[in-house]
Scaffold this motif. Structure first.
Motif, short mmCIF file in Angstrom:
data_model
loop_
_atom_site.label_atom_id
_atom_site.label_comp_id
_atom_site.label_asym_id
_atom_site.label_seq_id
_atom_site.Cartn_x
_atom_site.Cartn_y
_atom_site.Cartn_z
N MET A 154 53.92 53.75 45.86
CA MET A 154 52.81 53.01 45.31
C MET A 154 53.04 52.89 43.81
O MET A 154 53.41 53.84 43.15
N GLN A 166 49.00 49.55 41.38
CA GLN A 166 48.27 49.71 42.65
C GLN A 166 47.32 50.90 42.60
O GLN A 166 46.20 50.82 43.06
N GLN A 167 47.74 52.01 42.01
CA GLN A 167 46.88 53.19 41.87
C GLN A 167 45.67 52.88 41.00
O GLN A 167 44.55 53.29 41.29
N LEU A 204 44.29 49.94 40.53
CA LEU A 204 43.39 49.07 41.29
C LEU A 204 42.60 49.85 42.34
O LEU A 204 41.41 49.62 42.53
N ASP A 205 43.28 50.79 43.04
CA ASP A 205 42.59 51.62 44.03
C ASP A 205 41.48 52.44 43.40
O ASP A 205 40.38 52.56 43.95
N GLU A 206 41.74 53.01 42.25
CA GLU A 206 40.73 53.82 41.56
C GLU A 206 39.57 52.94 41.09
O GLU A 206 38.41 53.31 41.20
N ARG A 207 39.90 51.77 40.56
CA ARG A 207 38.87 50.88 40.04
C ARG A 207 37.93 50.40 41.14
O ARG A 207 36.72 50.35 40.96
N TYR A 208 38.47 50.03 42.30
CA TYR A 208 37.66 49.46 43.37
C TYR A 208 37.30 50.46 44.47
O TYR A 208 36.76 50.09 45.49
N ARG A 249 39.02 52.35 46.54
CA ARG A 249 39.78 52.41 47.78
C ARG A 249 40.32 53.82 47.97
O ARG A 249 40.74 54.46 47.01
N HIS A 250 40.30 54.27 49.21
CA HIS A 250 40.78 55.61 49.50
C HIS A 250 41.86 55.54 50.56
O HIS A 250 41.92 54.59 51.34
N SER A 251 42.61 56.57 50.64
CA SER A 251 43.66 56.62 51.65
C SER A 251 43.04 56.83 53.03
O SER A 251 41.91 57.29 53.16
N ARG A 254 39.59 59.01 54.37
CA ARG A 254 38.54 58.41 55.19
C ARG A 254 38.33 59.20 56.48
O ARG A 254 37.21 59.42 56.89
#
Length: 131
Positions: free
Chosen positions: A1, A5-6, A8-12, A14-16, A20
């Motif tokens: 990754m 990408q990391q 963006l995942d933190e900003r929005y 998103r989790h692995s 989940r």
């Protein structure tokens, strides 16, 4: 990754998939415990229920009423009942709490006398409970 990408995942948020599944497992576990606790409280409360039915009353005189009733209670448990006499205006003119020792019988019938302070027009069982 990639770092982008990391970020963006933190900003929005998103989790692995692993995270989940872990969160979902915790939610399902808490829900299962809550349902089990609710079921146990429902069953435990029903075990001590007393079902009572007044089968009749008789005004003996101006100061006395007899009440006929029966109750269904858990065997081996003592029971107390609150008996009540009322006048024409639904005012309480007599009240008595009677305690019954434990019995192996599930259903029992009784006739009790309630002293009154004035002439009653009715007599009934207010409630019964396990003691």
């Amino acid at each position: 990754m990639t770092t982008t990408q990391q970020m963006l995942d933190e900003r929005y948020g998103r989790h692995s998939a692993r995270r989940r599944r872990w969160t979902l497992g915790i939610i399902v576990g808490v829900a299962a415990v809550a349902v089990g606790l609710f079921a146990w409280m429902t069953v435990a409360g029903a075990l001590d229920d007393v079902d009572v039915d007044a089968t009749g009353f008789h005004v003996v005189d101006e100061r006395t009423v007899t009440i006929d009733f029966q109750f269904i209670a858990p065997p081996g448990r003592s029971v107390a009942c609150a008996l009540e006499a009322q006048d024409t205006q639904h005012g309480i003119v007599g009240w008595r709490v009677v305690e019954y020792p434990a019995s192996d019988e599930h259903s029992r019938a009784f006739q009790e006398t309630v002293p009154t302070v004035a002439e009653a027009t009715t007599g009934f069982v207010n409630s019964c409970w396990v003691t």
